[in-house]
Design an enzyme around this catalytic site. Structure first.
Site, mmCIF file in Angstrom:
data_model
loop_
_atom_site.group_PDB
_atom_site.id
_atom_site.type_symbol
_atom_site.label_atom_id
_atom_site.label_comp_id
_atom_site.label_asym_id
_atom_site.label_seq_id
_atom_site.Cartn_x
_atom_site.Cartn_y
_atom_site.Cartn_z
ATOM 1 C CD1 TRP A 118 9.126 0.825 -6.820
ATOM 2 C CD2 TRP A 118 10.023 -0.188 -8.596
ATOM 3 N NE1 TRP A 118 9.525 -0.425 -6.425
ATOM 4 C CE2 TRP A 118 10.083 -1.065 -7.485
ATOM 5 C CE3 TRP A 118 10.536 -0.614 -9.828
ATOM 6 C CZ2 TRP A 118 10.627 -2.349 -7.575
ATOM 7 C CZ3 TRP A 118 11.088 -1.892 -9.917
ATOM 8 C CH2 TRP A 118 11.122 -2.740 -8.798
ATOM 9 C CG ASP A 120 3.847 2.906 -10.427
ATOM 10 O OD1 ASP A 120 2.973 2.103 -10.047
ATOM 11 O OD2 ASP A 120 5.056 2.606 -10.507
ATOM 12 C CE LYS A 167 5.589 -4.386 -5.713
ATOM 13 N NZ LYS A 167 6.712 -4.883 -4.898
#
Length: 354
Positions: A100, A167, A191
């Protein structure tokens, strides 16, 4: 019987949250309308999104500190682009700890110089780099707090005096941190917070307005802030369910409470991985994630047997990411301790059979 859900995302949610959310789809708040068919401009839904934004700041300890919360669309992947559009003038610094952050770096390179201060790609992202230097003239420094695919997690964040961006998609609201050290936090809801379809952005408004480029409206944080997260139609169901989940967490005792539970779950599973000769962990021990536990069989010939056993035990979502293989137990806030015990029991049963 409800399965033991170790899925990496969309995530497990508390049963009471799912119950309330399902009721709202039929009749929201006794309005005799479904949540998903009523106006997002209605008083009833405006109260929902305002409460969700307020709860997010409250749980993170960021109330009255110059931060605002937004619920946007496009997932964390859209934030890779929005961060860059809004903050990058000349140079940005990134810590590359997995897929990511790798994707975030790719987006940033379209707008300016990107300094990759360190990477763990050399060992398949199995550790968190340390001891690196961040350029003092960077417009911002970007980290990814937890890596779902590889099962690593930053325990101590580097001290950068400029703008810090993180993030936190897969571990937000799971552990206590000094969240005021960050100027912008983003997290895809699916998530550890809610269903897919919305993304939480926590932003210090003072960091905006410093780039020279013209920013498209949908990608402009200031536009969304000015419209109180209602510039366009929000993902009403995802926002509502996230609000319910944040209420659930607050009622439990907030992040201090859930961190203790998460620590117990992680300790239970990692202890078994380290004890059981049939298994080995993937990530470096000091960098292991409490949210996503990655591990492998020592002997792959046992895979068919083990897979049958955990599936028969009612376990779901244990397969590792296709780029890593092996197994991944995602233990988000709503996963109960007894589900982890079921997995450990299966691992011990495999050892006895061997």
């Amino acid at each position: 019987m409800k399965k033991h859900n170790f899925s990496a995302g969309p995530c497990i949610l508390p049963q009471e949250v799912l119950q309330k959310a399902s009721e709202a789809v039929l009749n929201f708040n006794n309005e005799n309308l479904s949540l998903i068919e009523m106006s997002h401009r209605s008083t009833a839904f405006v109260e929902v999104i305002e409460k969700a934004r307020s709860l997010a700041l409250e749980l993170l300890g960021l109330e009255n500190k110059g931060y605002k919360a937004l619920f946007l669309q496009g997932g964390a992947s859209m934030q890779f682009l929005m961060v860059t559009y809004n903050l990058l003038n000349k140079k940005a610094a990134y810590l590359n700890t997995g897929t990511w952050s790798d994707k975030a770096i790719k987006e940033a390179k379209m707008f300016g110089e990107v300094v990759e201060v360190a990477t763990s790609k050399d060992k398949k992202f199995s550790y968190i780099p340390k001891g690196f230097t961040i350029p003092t003239d960077a417009d911002y420094f970007h980290t990814t707090s937890n890596n779902t695919i590889y099962g690593t997690q930053i325990k101590d964040f580097p001290d950068f005096k400029g703008i810090n961006v993180c993030d936190m998609s897969s571990d937000i609201f799971s552990r206590q941190l000094d969240f005021s050290k960050f100027d912008l936090i983003y997290a895809g809801a699916q998530k550890n917070m809610g269903p897919a379809g919305t993304t939480l952005v926590i932003i210090k408004e003072e960091i905006l307005g410093k780039v020279e480029r013209e920013i498209p409206s949908m990608l402009n944080y200031q536009v969304h802030l000015d419209k109180d997260s209602m510039f366009n139609t929000p993902s009403v169901f995802a926002v509502y369910t996230s609000m319910l989940n944040l209420e659930w967490l607050k009622d439990l005792g907030g992040i201090p409470f859930i961190e203790k539970v998460n620590n117990k779950k992680a300790a239970l599973l990692y202890s078994e991985i380290d004890r059981n000769p049939l298994f080995k962990g993937f990530a470096n021990k000091e960098d292991r994630s409490n949210m996503n536990v990655t591990f492998n069989l020592v002997d792959d010939s046992l895979k068919e047997t083990f897979d049958t056993m955990w599936q028969d035990a009612g376990i779901n979502g244990l397969n590792g990411h296709r780029s890593v293989g092996g197994y991944r137990a995602s233990m988000y806030n709503a996963l109960p301790l007894y589900s982890v015990q079921v997995l450990v029991d299966v691992m011990q049963e495999l050892e006895r059979k061997k």
